[in-house]
Structures are given as structure tokens and as C-alpha cells.
Scaffold this active site. Structure first.
Site, PDB file in Angstrom:
ATOM      1  N   ASP A  96      32.740  30.525  37.981  1.00 25.91           N
ATOM      2  CA  ASP A  96      34.181  30.601  38.203  1.00 25.91           C
ATOM      3  C   ASP A  96      34.557  30.220  39.639  1.00 25.91           C
ATOM      4  OD1 ASP A  96      33.022  32.888  39.289  1.00 25.91           O
ATOM      5  OD2 ASP A  96      34.331  34.320  38.275  1.00 25.91           O
ATOM      6  N   ASP A 127      32.213  31.954  46.606  1.00 27.14           N
ATOM      7  CA  ASP A 127      32.870  32.668  47.690  1.00 27.14           C
ATOM      8  C   ASP A 127      31.868  32.740  48.845  1.00 27.14           C
ATOM      9  OD1 ASP A 127      34.783  34.305  48.932  1.00 27.14           O
ATOM     10  OD2 ASP A 127      34.059  36.118  47.974  1.00 27.14           O
ATOM     11  N   LYS A 152      35.896  28.654  47.804  1.00 26.61           N
ATOM     12  CA  LYS A 152      36.507  29.147  49.049  1.00 26.61           C
ATOM     13  C   LYS A 152      35.535  28.816  50.167  1.00 26.61           C
ATOM     14  CE  LYS A 152      38.488  33.490  47.282  1.00 26.61           C
ATOM     15  NZ  LYS A 152      38.270  34.943  47.360  1.00 26.61           N
ATOM     16  N   PHE A 195      42.365  36.585  47.631  1.00 25.41           N
ATOM     17  CA  PHE A 195      41.747  37.103  46.423  1.00 25.41           C
ATOM     18  C   PHE A 195      42.553  36.658  45.214  1.00 25.41           C
ATOM     19  CE2 PHE A 195      40.239  39.986  43.201  1.00 25.41           C
ATOM     20  CZ  PHE A 195      38.874  39.961  43.446  1.00 25.41           C
TER      21      PHE A 195
HETATM   22  P1  IMP Z   1      29.840  35.087  45.931  1.00 24.84           P
HETATM   23  O1  IMP Z   1      28.453  35.550  45.594  1.00 24.84           O
HETATM   24  O2  IMP Z   1      30.389  35.808  47.113  1.00 24.84           O
HETATM   25  O3  IMP Z   1      29.937  33.583  46.094  1.00 24.84           O
HETATM   26  O4  IMP Z   1      30.792  35.566  44.796  1.00 24.84           O
HETATM   27  C1  IMP Z   1      30.786  35.065  43.540  1.00 24.84           C
HETATM   28  C2  IMP Z   1      31.469  36.011  42.564  1.00 24.84           C
HETATM   29  O5  IMP Z   1      32.368  36.921  43.197  1.00 24.84           O
HETATM   30  C3  IMP Z   1      32.298  35.210  41.617  1.00 24.84           C
HETATM   31  O6  IMP Z   1      31.545  34.800  40.503  1.00 24.84           O
HETATM   32  C4  IMP Z   1      33.411  36.170  41.256  1.00 24.84           C
HETATM   33  O7  IMP Z   1      33.033  36.959  40.137  1.00 24.84           O
HETATM   34  C5  IMP Z   1      33.570  37.054  42.465  1.00 24.84           C
HETATM   35  N1  IMP Z   1      34.713  36.617  43.299  1.00 24.84           N
HETATM   36  C6  IMP Z   1      34.678  35.992  44.496  1.00 24.84           C
HETATM   37  N2  IMP Z   1      35.908  35.732  44.963  1.00 24.84           N
HETATM   38  C7  IMP Z   1      36.756  36.221  44.017  1.00 24.84           C
HETATM   39  C8  IMP Z   1      38.203  36.240  43.918  1.00 24.84           C
HETATM   40  O8  IMP Z   1      38.968  35.764  44.761  1.00 24.84           O
HETATM   41  N3  IMP Z   1      38.691  36.820  42.781  1.00 24.84           N
HETATM   42  C9  IMP Z   1      37.908  37.355  41.807  1.00 24.84           C
HETATM   43  N4  IMP Z   1      36.570  37.349  41.870  1.00 24.84           N
HETATM   44  C10 IMP Z   1      36.001  36.781  42.963  1.00 24.84           C
HETATM   45 MG    MG Z   2      33.948  39.147  39.076  1.00 22.77          MG
END
Ligand code: IMP
Ligand code: MG
Length: 179
Positions: free
Chosen positions: A99, A102, A130, A151
Site C-alpha cells: 500500500d 513510509d 512518502k 498520515f
Molecule cells: P514502513 O515500514 O514504515 O515503510 O511502513 C509500512 C506500513 O506502515 C504500511 O504498509 C502501512 O500499513 C503503514 N503506514 C505507513 N504510513 C501510513 C499512513 O500514512 N497511513 C496508514 N498506514 C500507514
Molecule cells: Mg496498516
């Protein structure tokens, strides 16, 4: 539910058009290859279901569930596999569908984990990116939209397991965090 949406960032039409383009590109890139699409639960379900309809090739779909976020809006940095793949991926062309990227921690971990199973290739396709928030390096091959550090909810993305069914991507209003 809509009163918790501060603004709509990407509407349904924009999503549809961009996903059609991405599907076209992926179709060209994987022609003649044994493609397996891996949907990362739960956030990528809506994106995956729309994307695969735009990939005009034979393919299989598998699912993996990981957790990196509790119910908060900050990354814990800890990645756990909650559900592993059903299929073997050795020698196959793997496309991870996620999805949002981040911090990159989730995909960084997943990439290493899946590469150890010796796929013929491994690429990443995500609906949202992001880039400002990156903590771990991740090479994303197909990106739907780059978004600012806010977010977001909807189109599969949740806040405390809610709002996944919104058909657009919106910014969560600040007062929703307090509940
Ligand atoms: P990462 O490991 O920090 O890259 O995060 C990945 C996961 O965090 C994604 O698959 C989402 O489930 C969740 N996530 C990150 N940013 C958002 C946001 O803005 N809204 C909702 N879920 C998020
Ligand atoms: Mg999530």
C-alpha cells in the site's frame, strides 16, 4: 466516517487512471514470464485487486501478512510475519504489491526475506510513497503517487483498523487521533 477526513488527497478517478498506467507498464515488463503477485495484507488488498485487473497476463496471486504498526501512527520498527506465502517462489518472477512505503522498514525486511528464497527476480510496486520518511533503503520499482509526510487513510489504508473501505486516499483529521 467522512467527518474524520481532513481532505481528499487522491480521488477515485486519479487512482483508476494511474493504476491503469501501472498495469500497462507491468504487462509489458513481465510478458512471457512466470509472474507471482504478492499482496501484503491487509493494506494492499484494494490496490492489488484493482491492479491485477489491469495486468493482462497469466499470473498467480499470493498473500503475506506482516505487522509493523500497532494501532498508532508511528512505526515500531519491528516487523513480524503473521502469515507466510502458500506458494514457493524459487525461480519465479515476484512482484510485491504494497500500500505505502513510509520508513521502508517493512519492505526492507520483506525484500531480504524473499530474496533468500531465490526468486528469478523481485520487484516492488506500491500505491503510495512518502520518500521524506525513509529510514531503511528500499528500491521501489513502480510507484503510484509520491505523497507528503501526512498520515493517510482509505483505499486499504487504516487508522486503528478503520477507514480501509474509503474509495479514495484522504488525510486523517487531527481530532481522530484523540479517540
Ligand atoms: P514502513 O515500514 O514504515 O515503510 O511502513 C509500512 C506500513 O506502515 C504500511 O504498509 C502501512 O500499513 C503503514 N503506514 C505507513 N504510513 C501510513 C499512513 O500514512 N497511513 C496508514 N498506514 C500507514
Ligand atoms: Mg496498516
Amino acid at each position: 466516517m467522512l467527518d474524520k477526513v481532513e481532505k481528499i488527497l487522491i480521488d477515485e478517478e486519479k487512482l483508476r487512471n494511474r493504476i491503469r498506467e501501472m498495469g500497462r507498464q507491468i504487462t509489458e515488463d513481465y510478458r512471457g514470464k512466470d509472474l507471482i503477485v504478492i499482496c501484503i495484507l491487509k493494506g494492499a488488498i484494494l490496490f492489488t485487486s484493482d491492479l491485477v485487473k489491469e495486468i493482462k497476463l497469466p499470473l498467480s496471486i499470493d498473500f503475506m501478512a506482516v505487522s509493523s504498526y500497532g494501532t498508532s501512527t508511528k512505526s515500531s520498527g519491528v516487523v513480524r510475519i503473521l502469515k507466510d506465502l502458500d506458494e514457493e517462489i524459487e525461480g519465479r518472477h515476484v512482484l510485491i504489491v504494497e500500500d505505502i512505503v513510509d520508513s521502508g522498514l517493512t519492505l526492507n525486511y520483506l525484500t531480504e526475506n524473499l530474496l533468500s528464497r531465490k526468486p528469478a527476480s523481485l520487484k516492488i510496486c506500491c500505491c503510495l510513497d512518502k520518500p521524506e520518511r525513509r529510514m531503511a533503503p528500499v528500491k521501489v520499482n513502480y510507484v503510484g503517487f509520491n505523497i507528503p509526510d501526512e498520515f493517510v487513510i482509505g483505499y486499504g489504508l487504516d487508522y486503528a483498523e478503520k477507514y480501509r473501505n474509503l474509495p479514495f486516499i484522504g488525510v486523517l483529521s487531527k481530532d481522530a487521533y484523540q479517540e
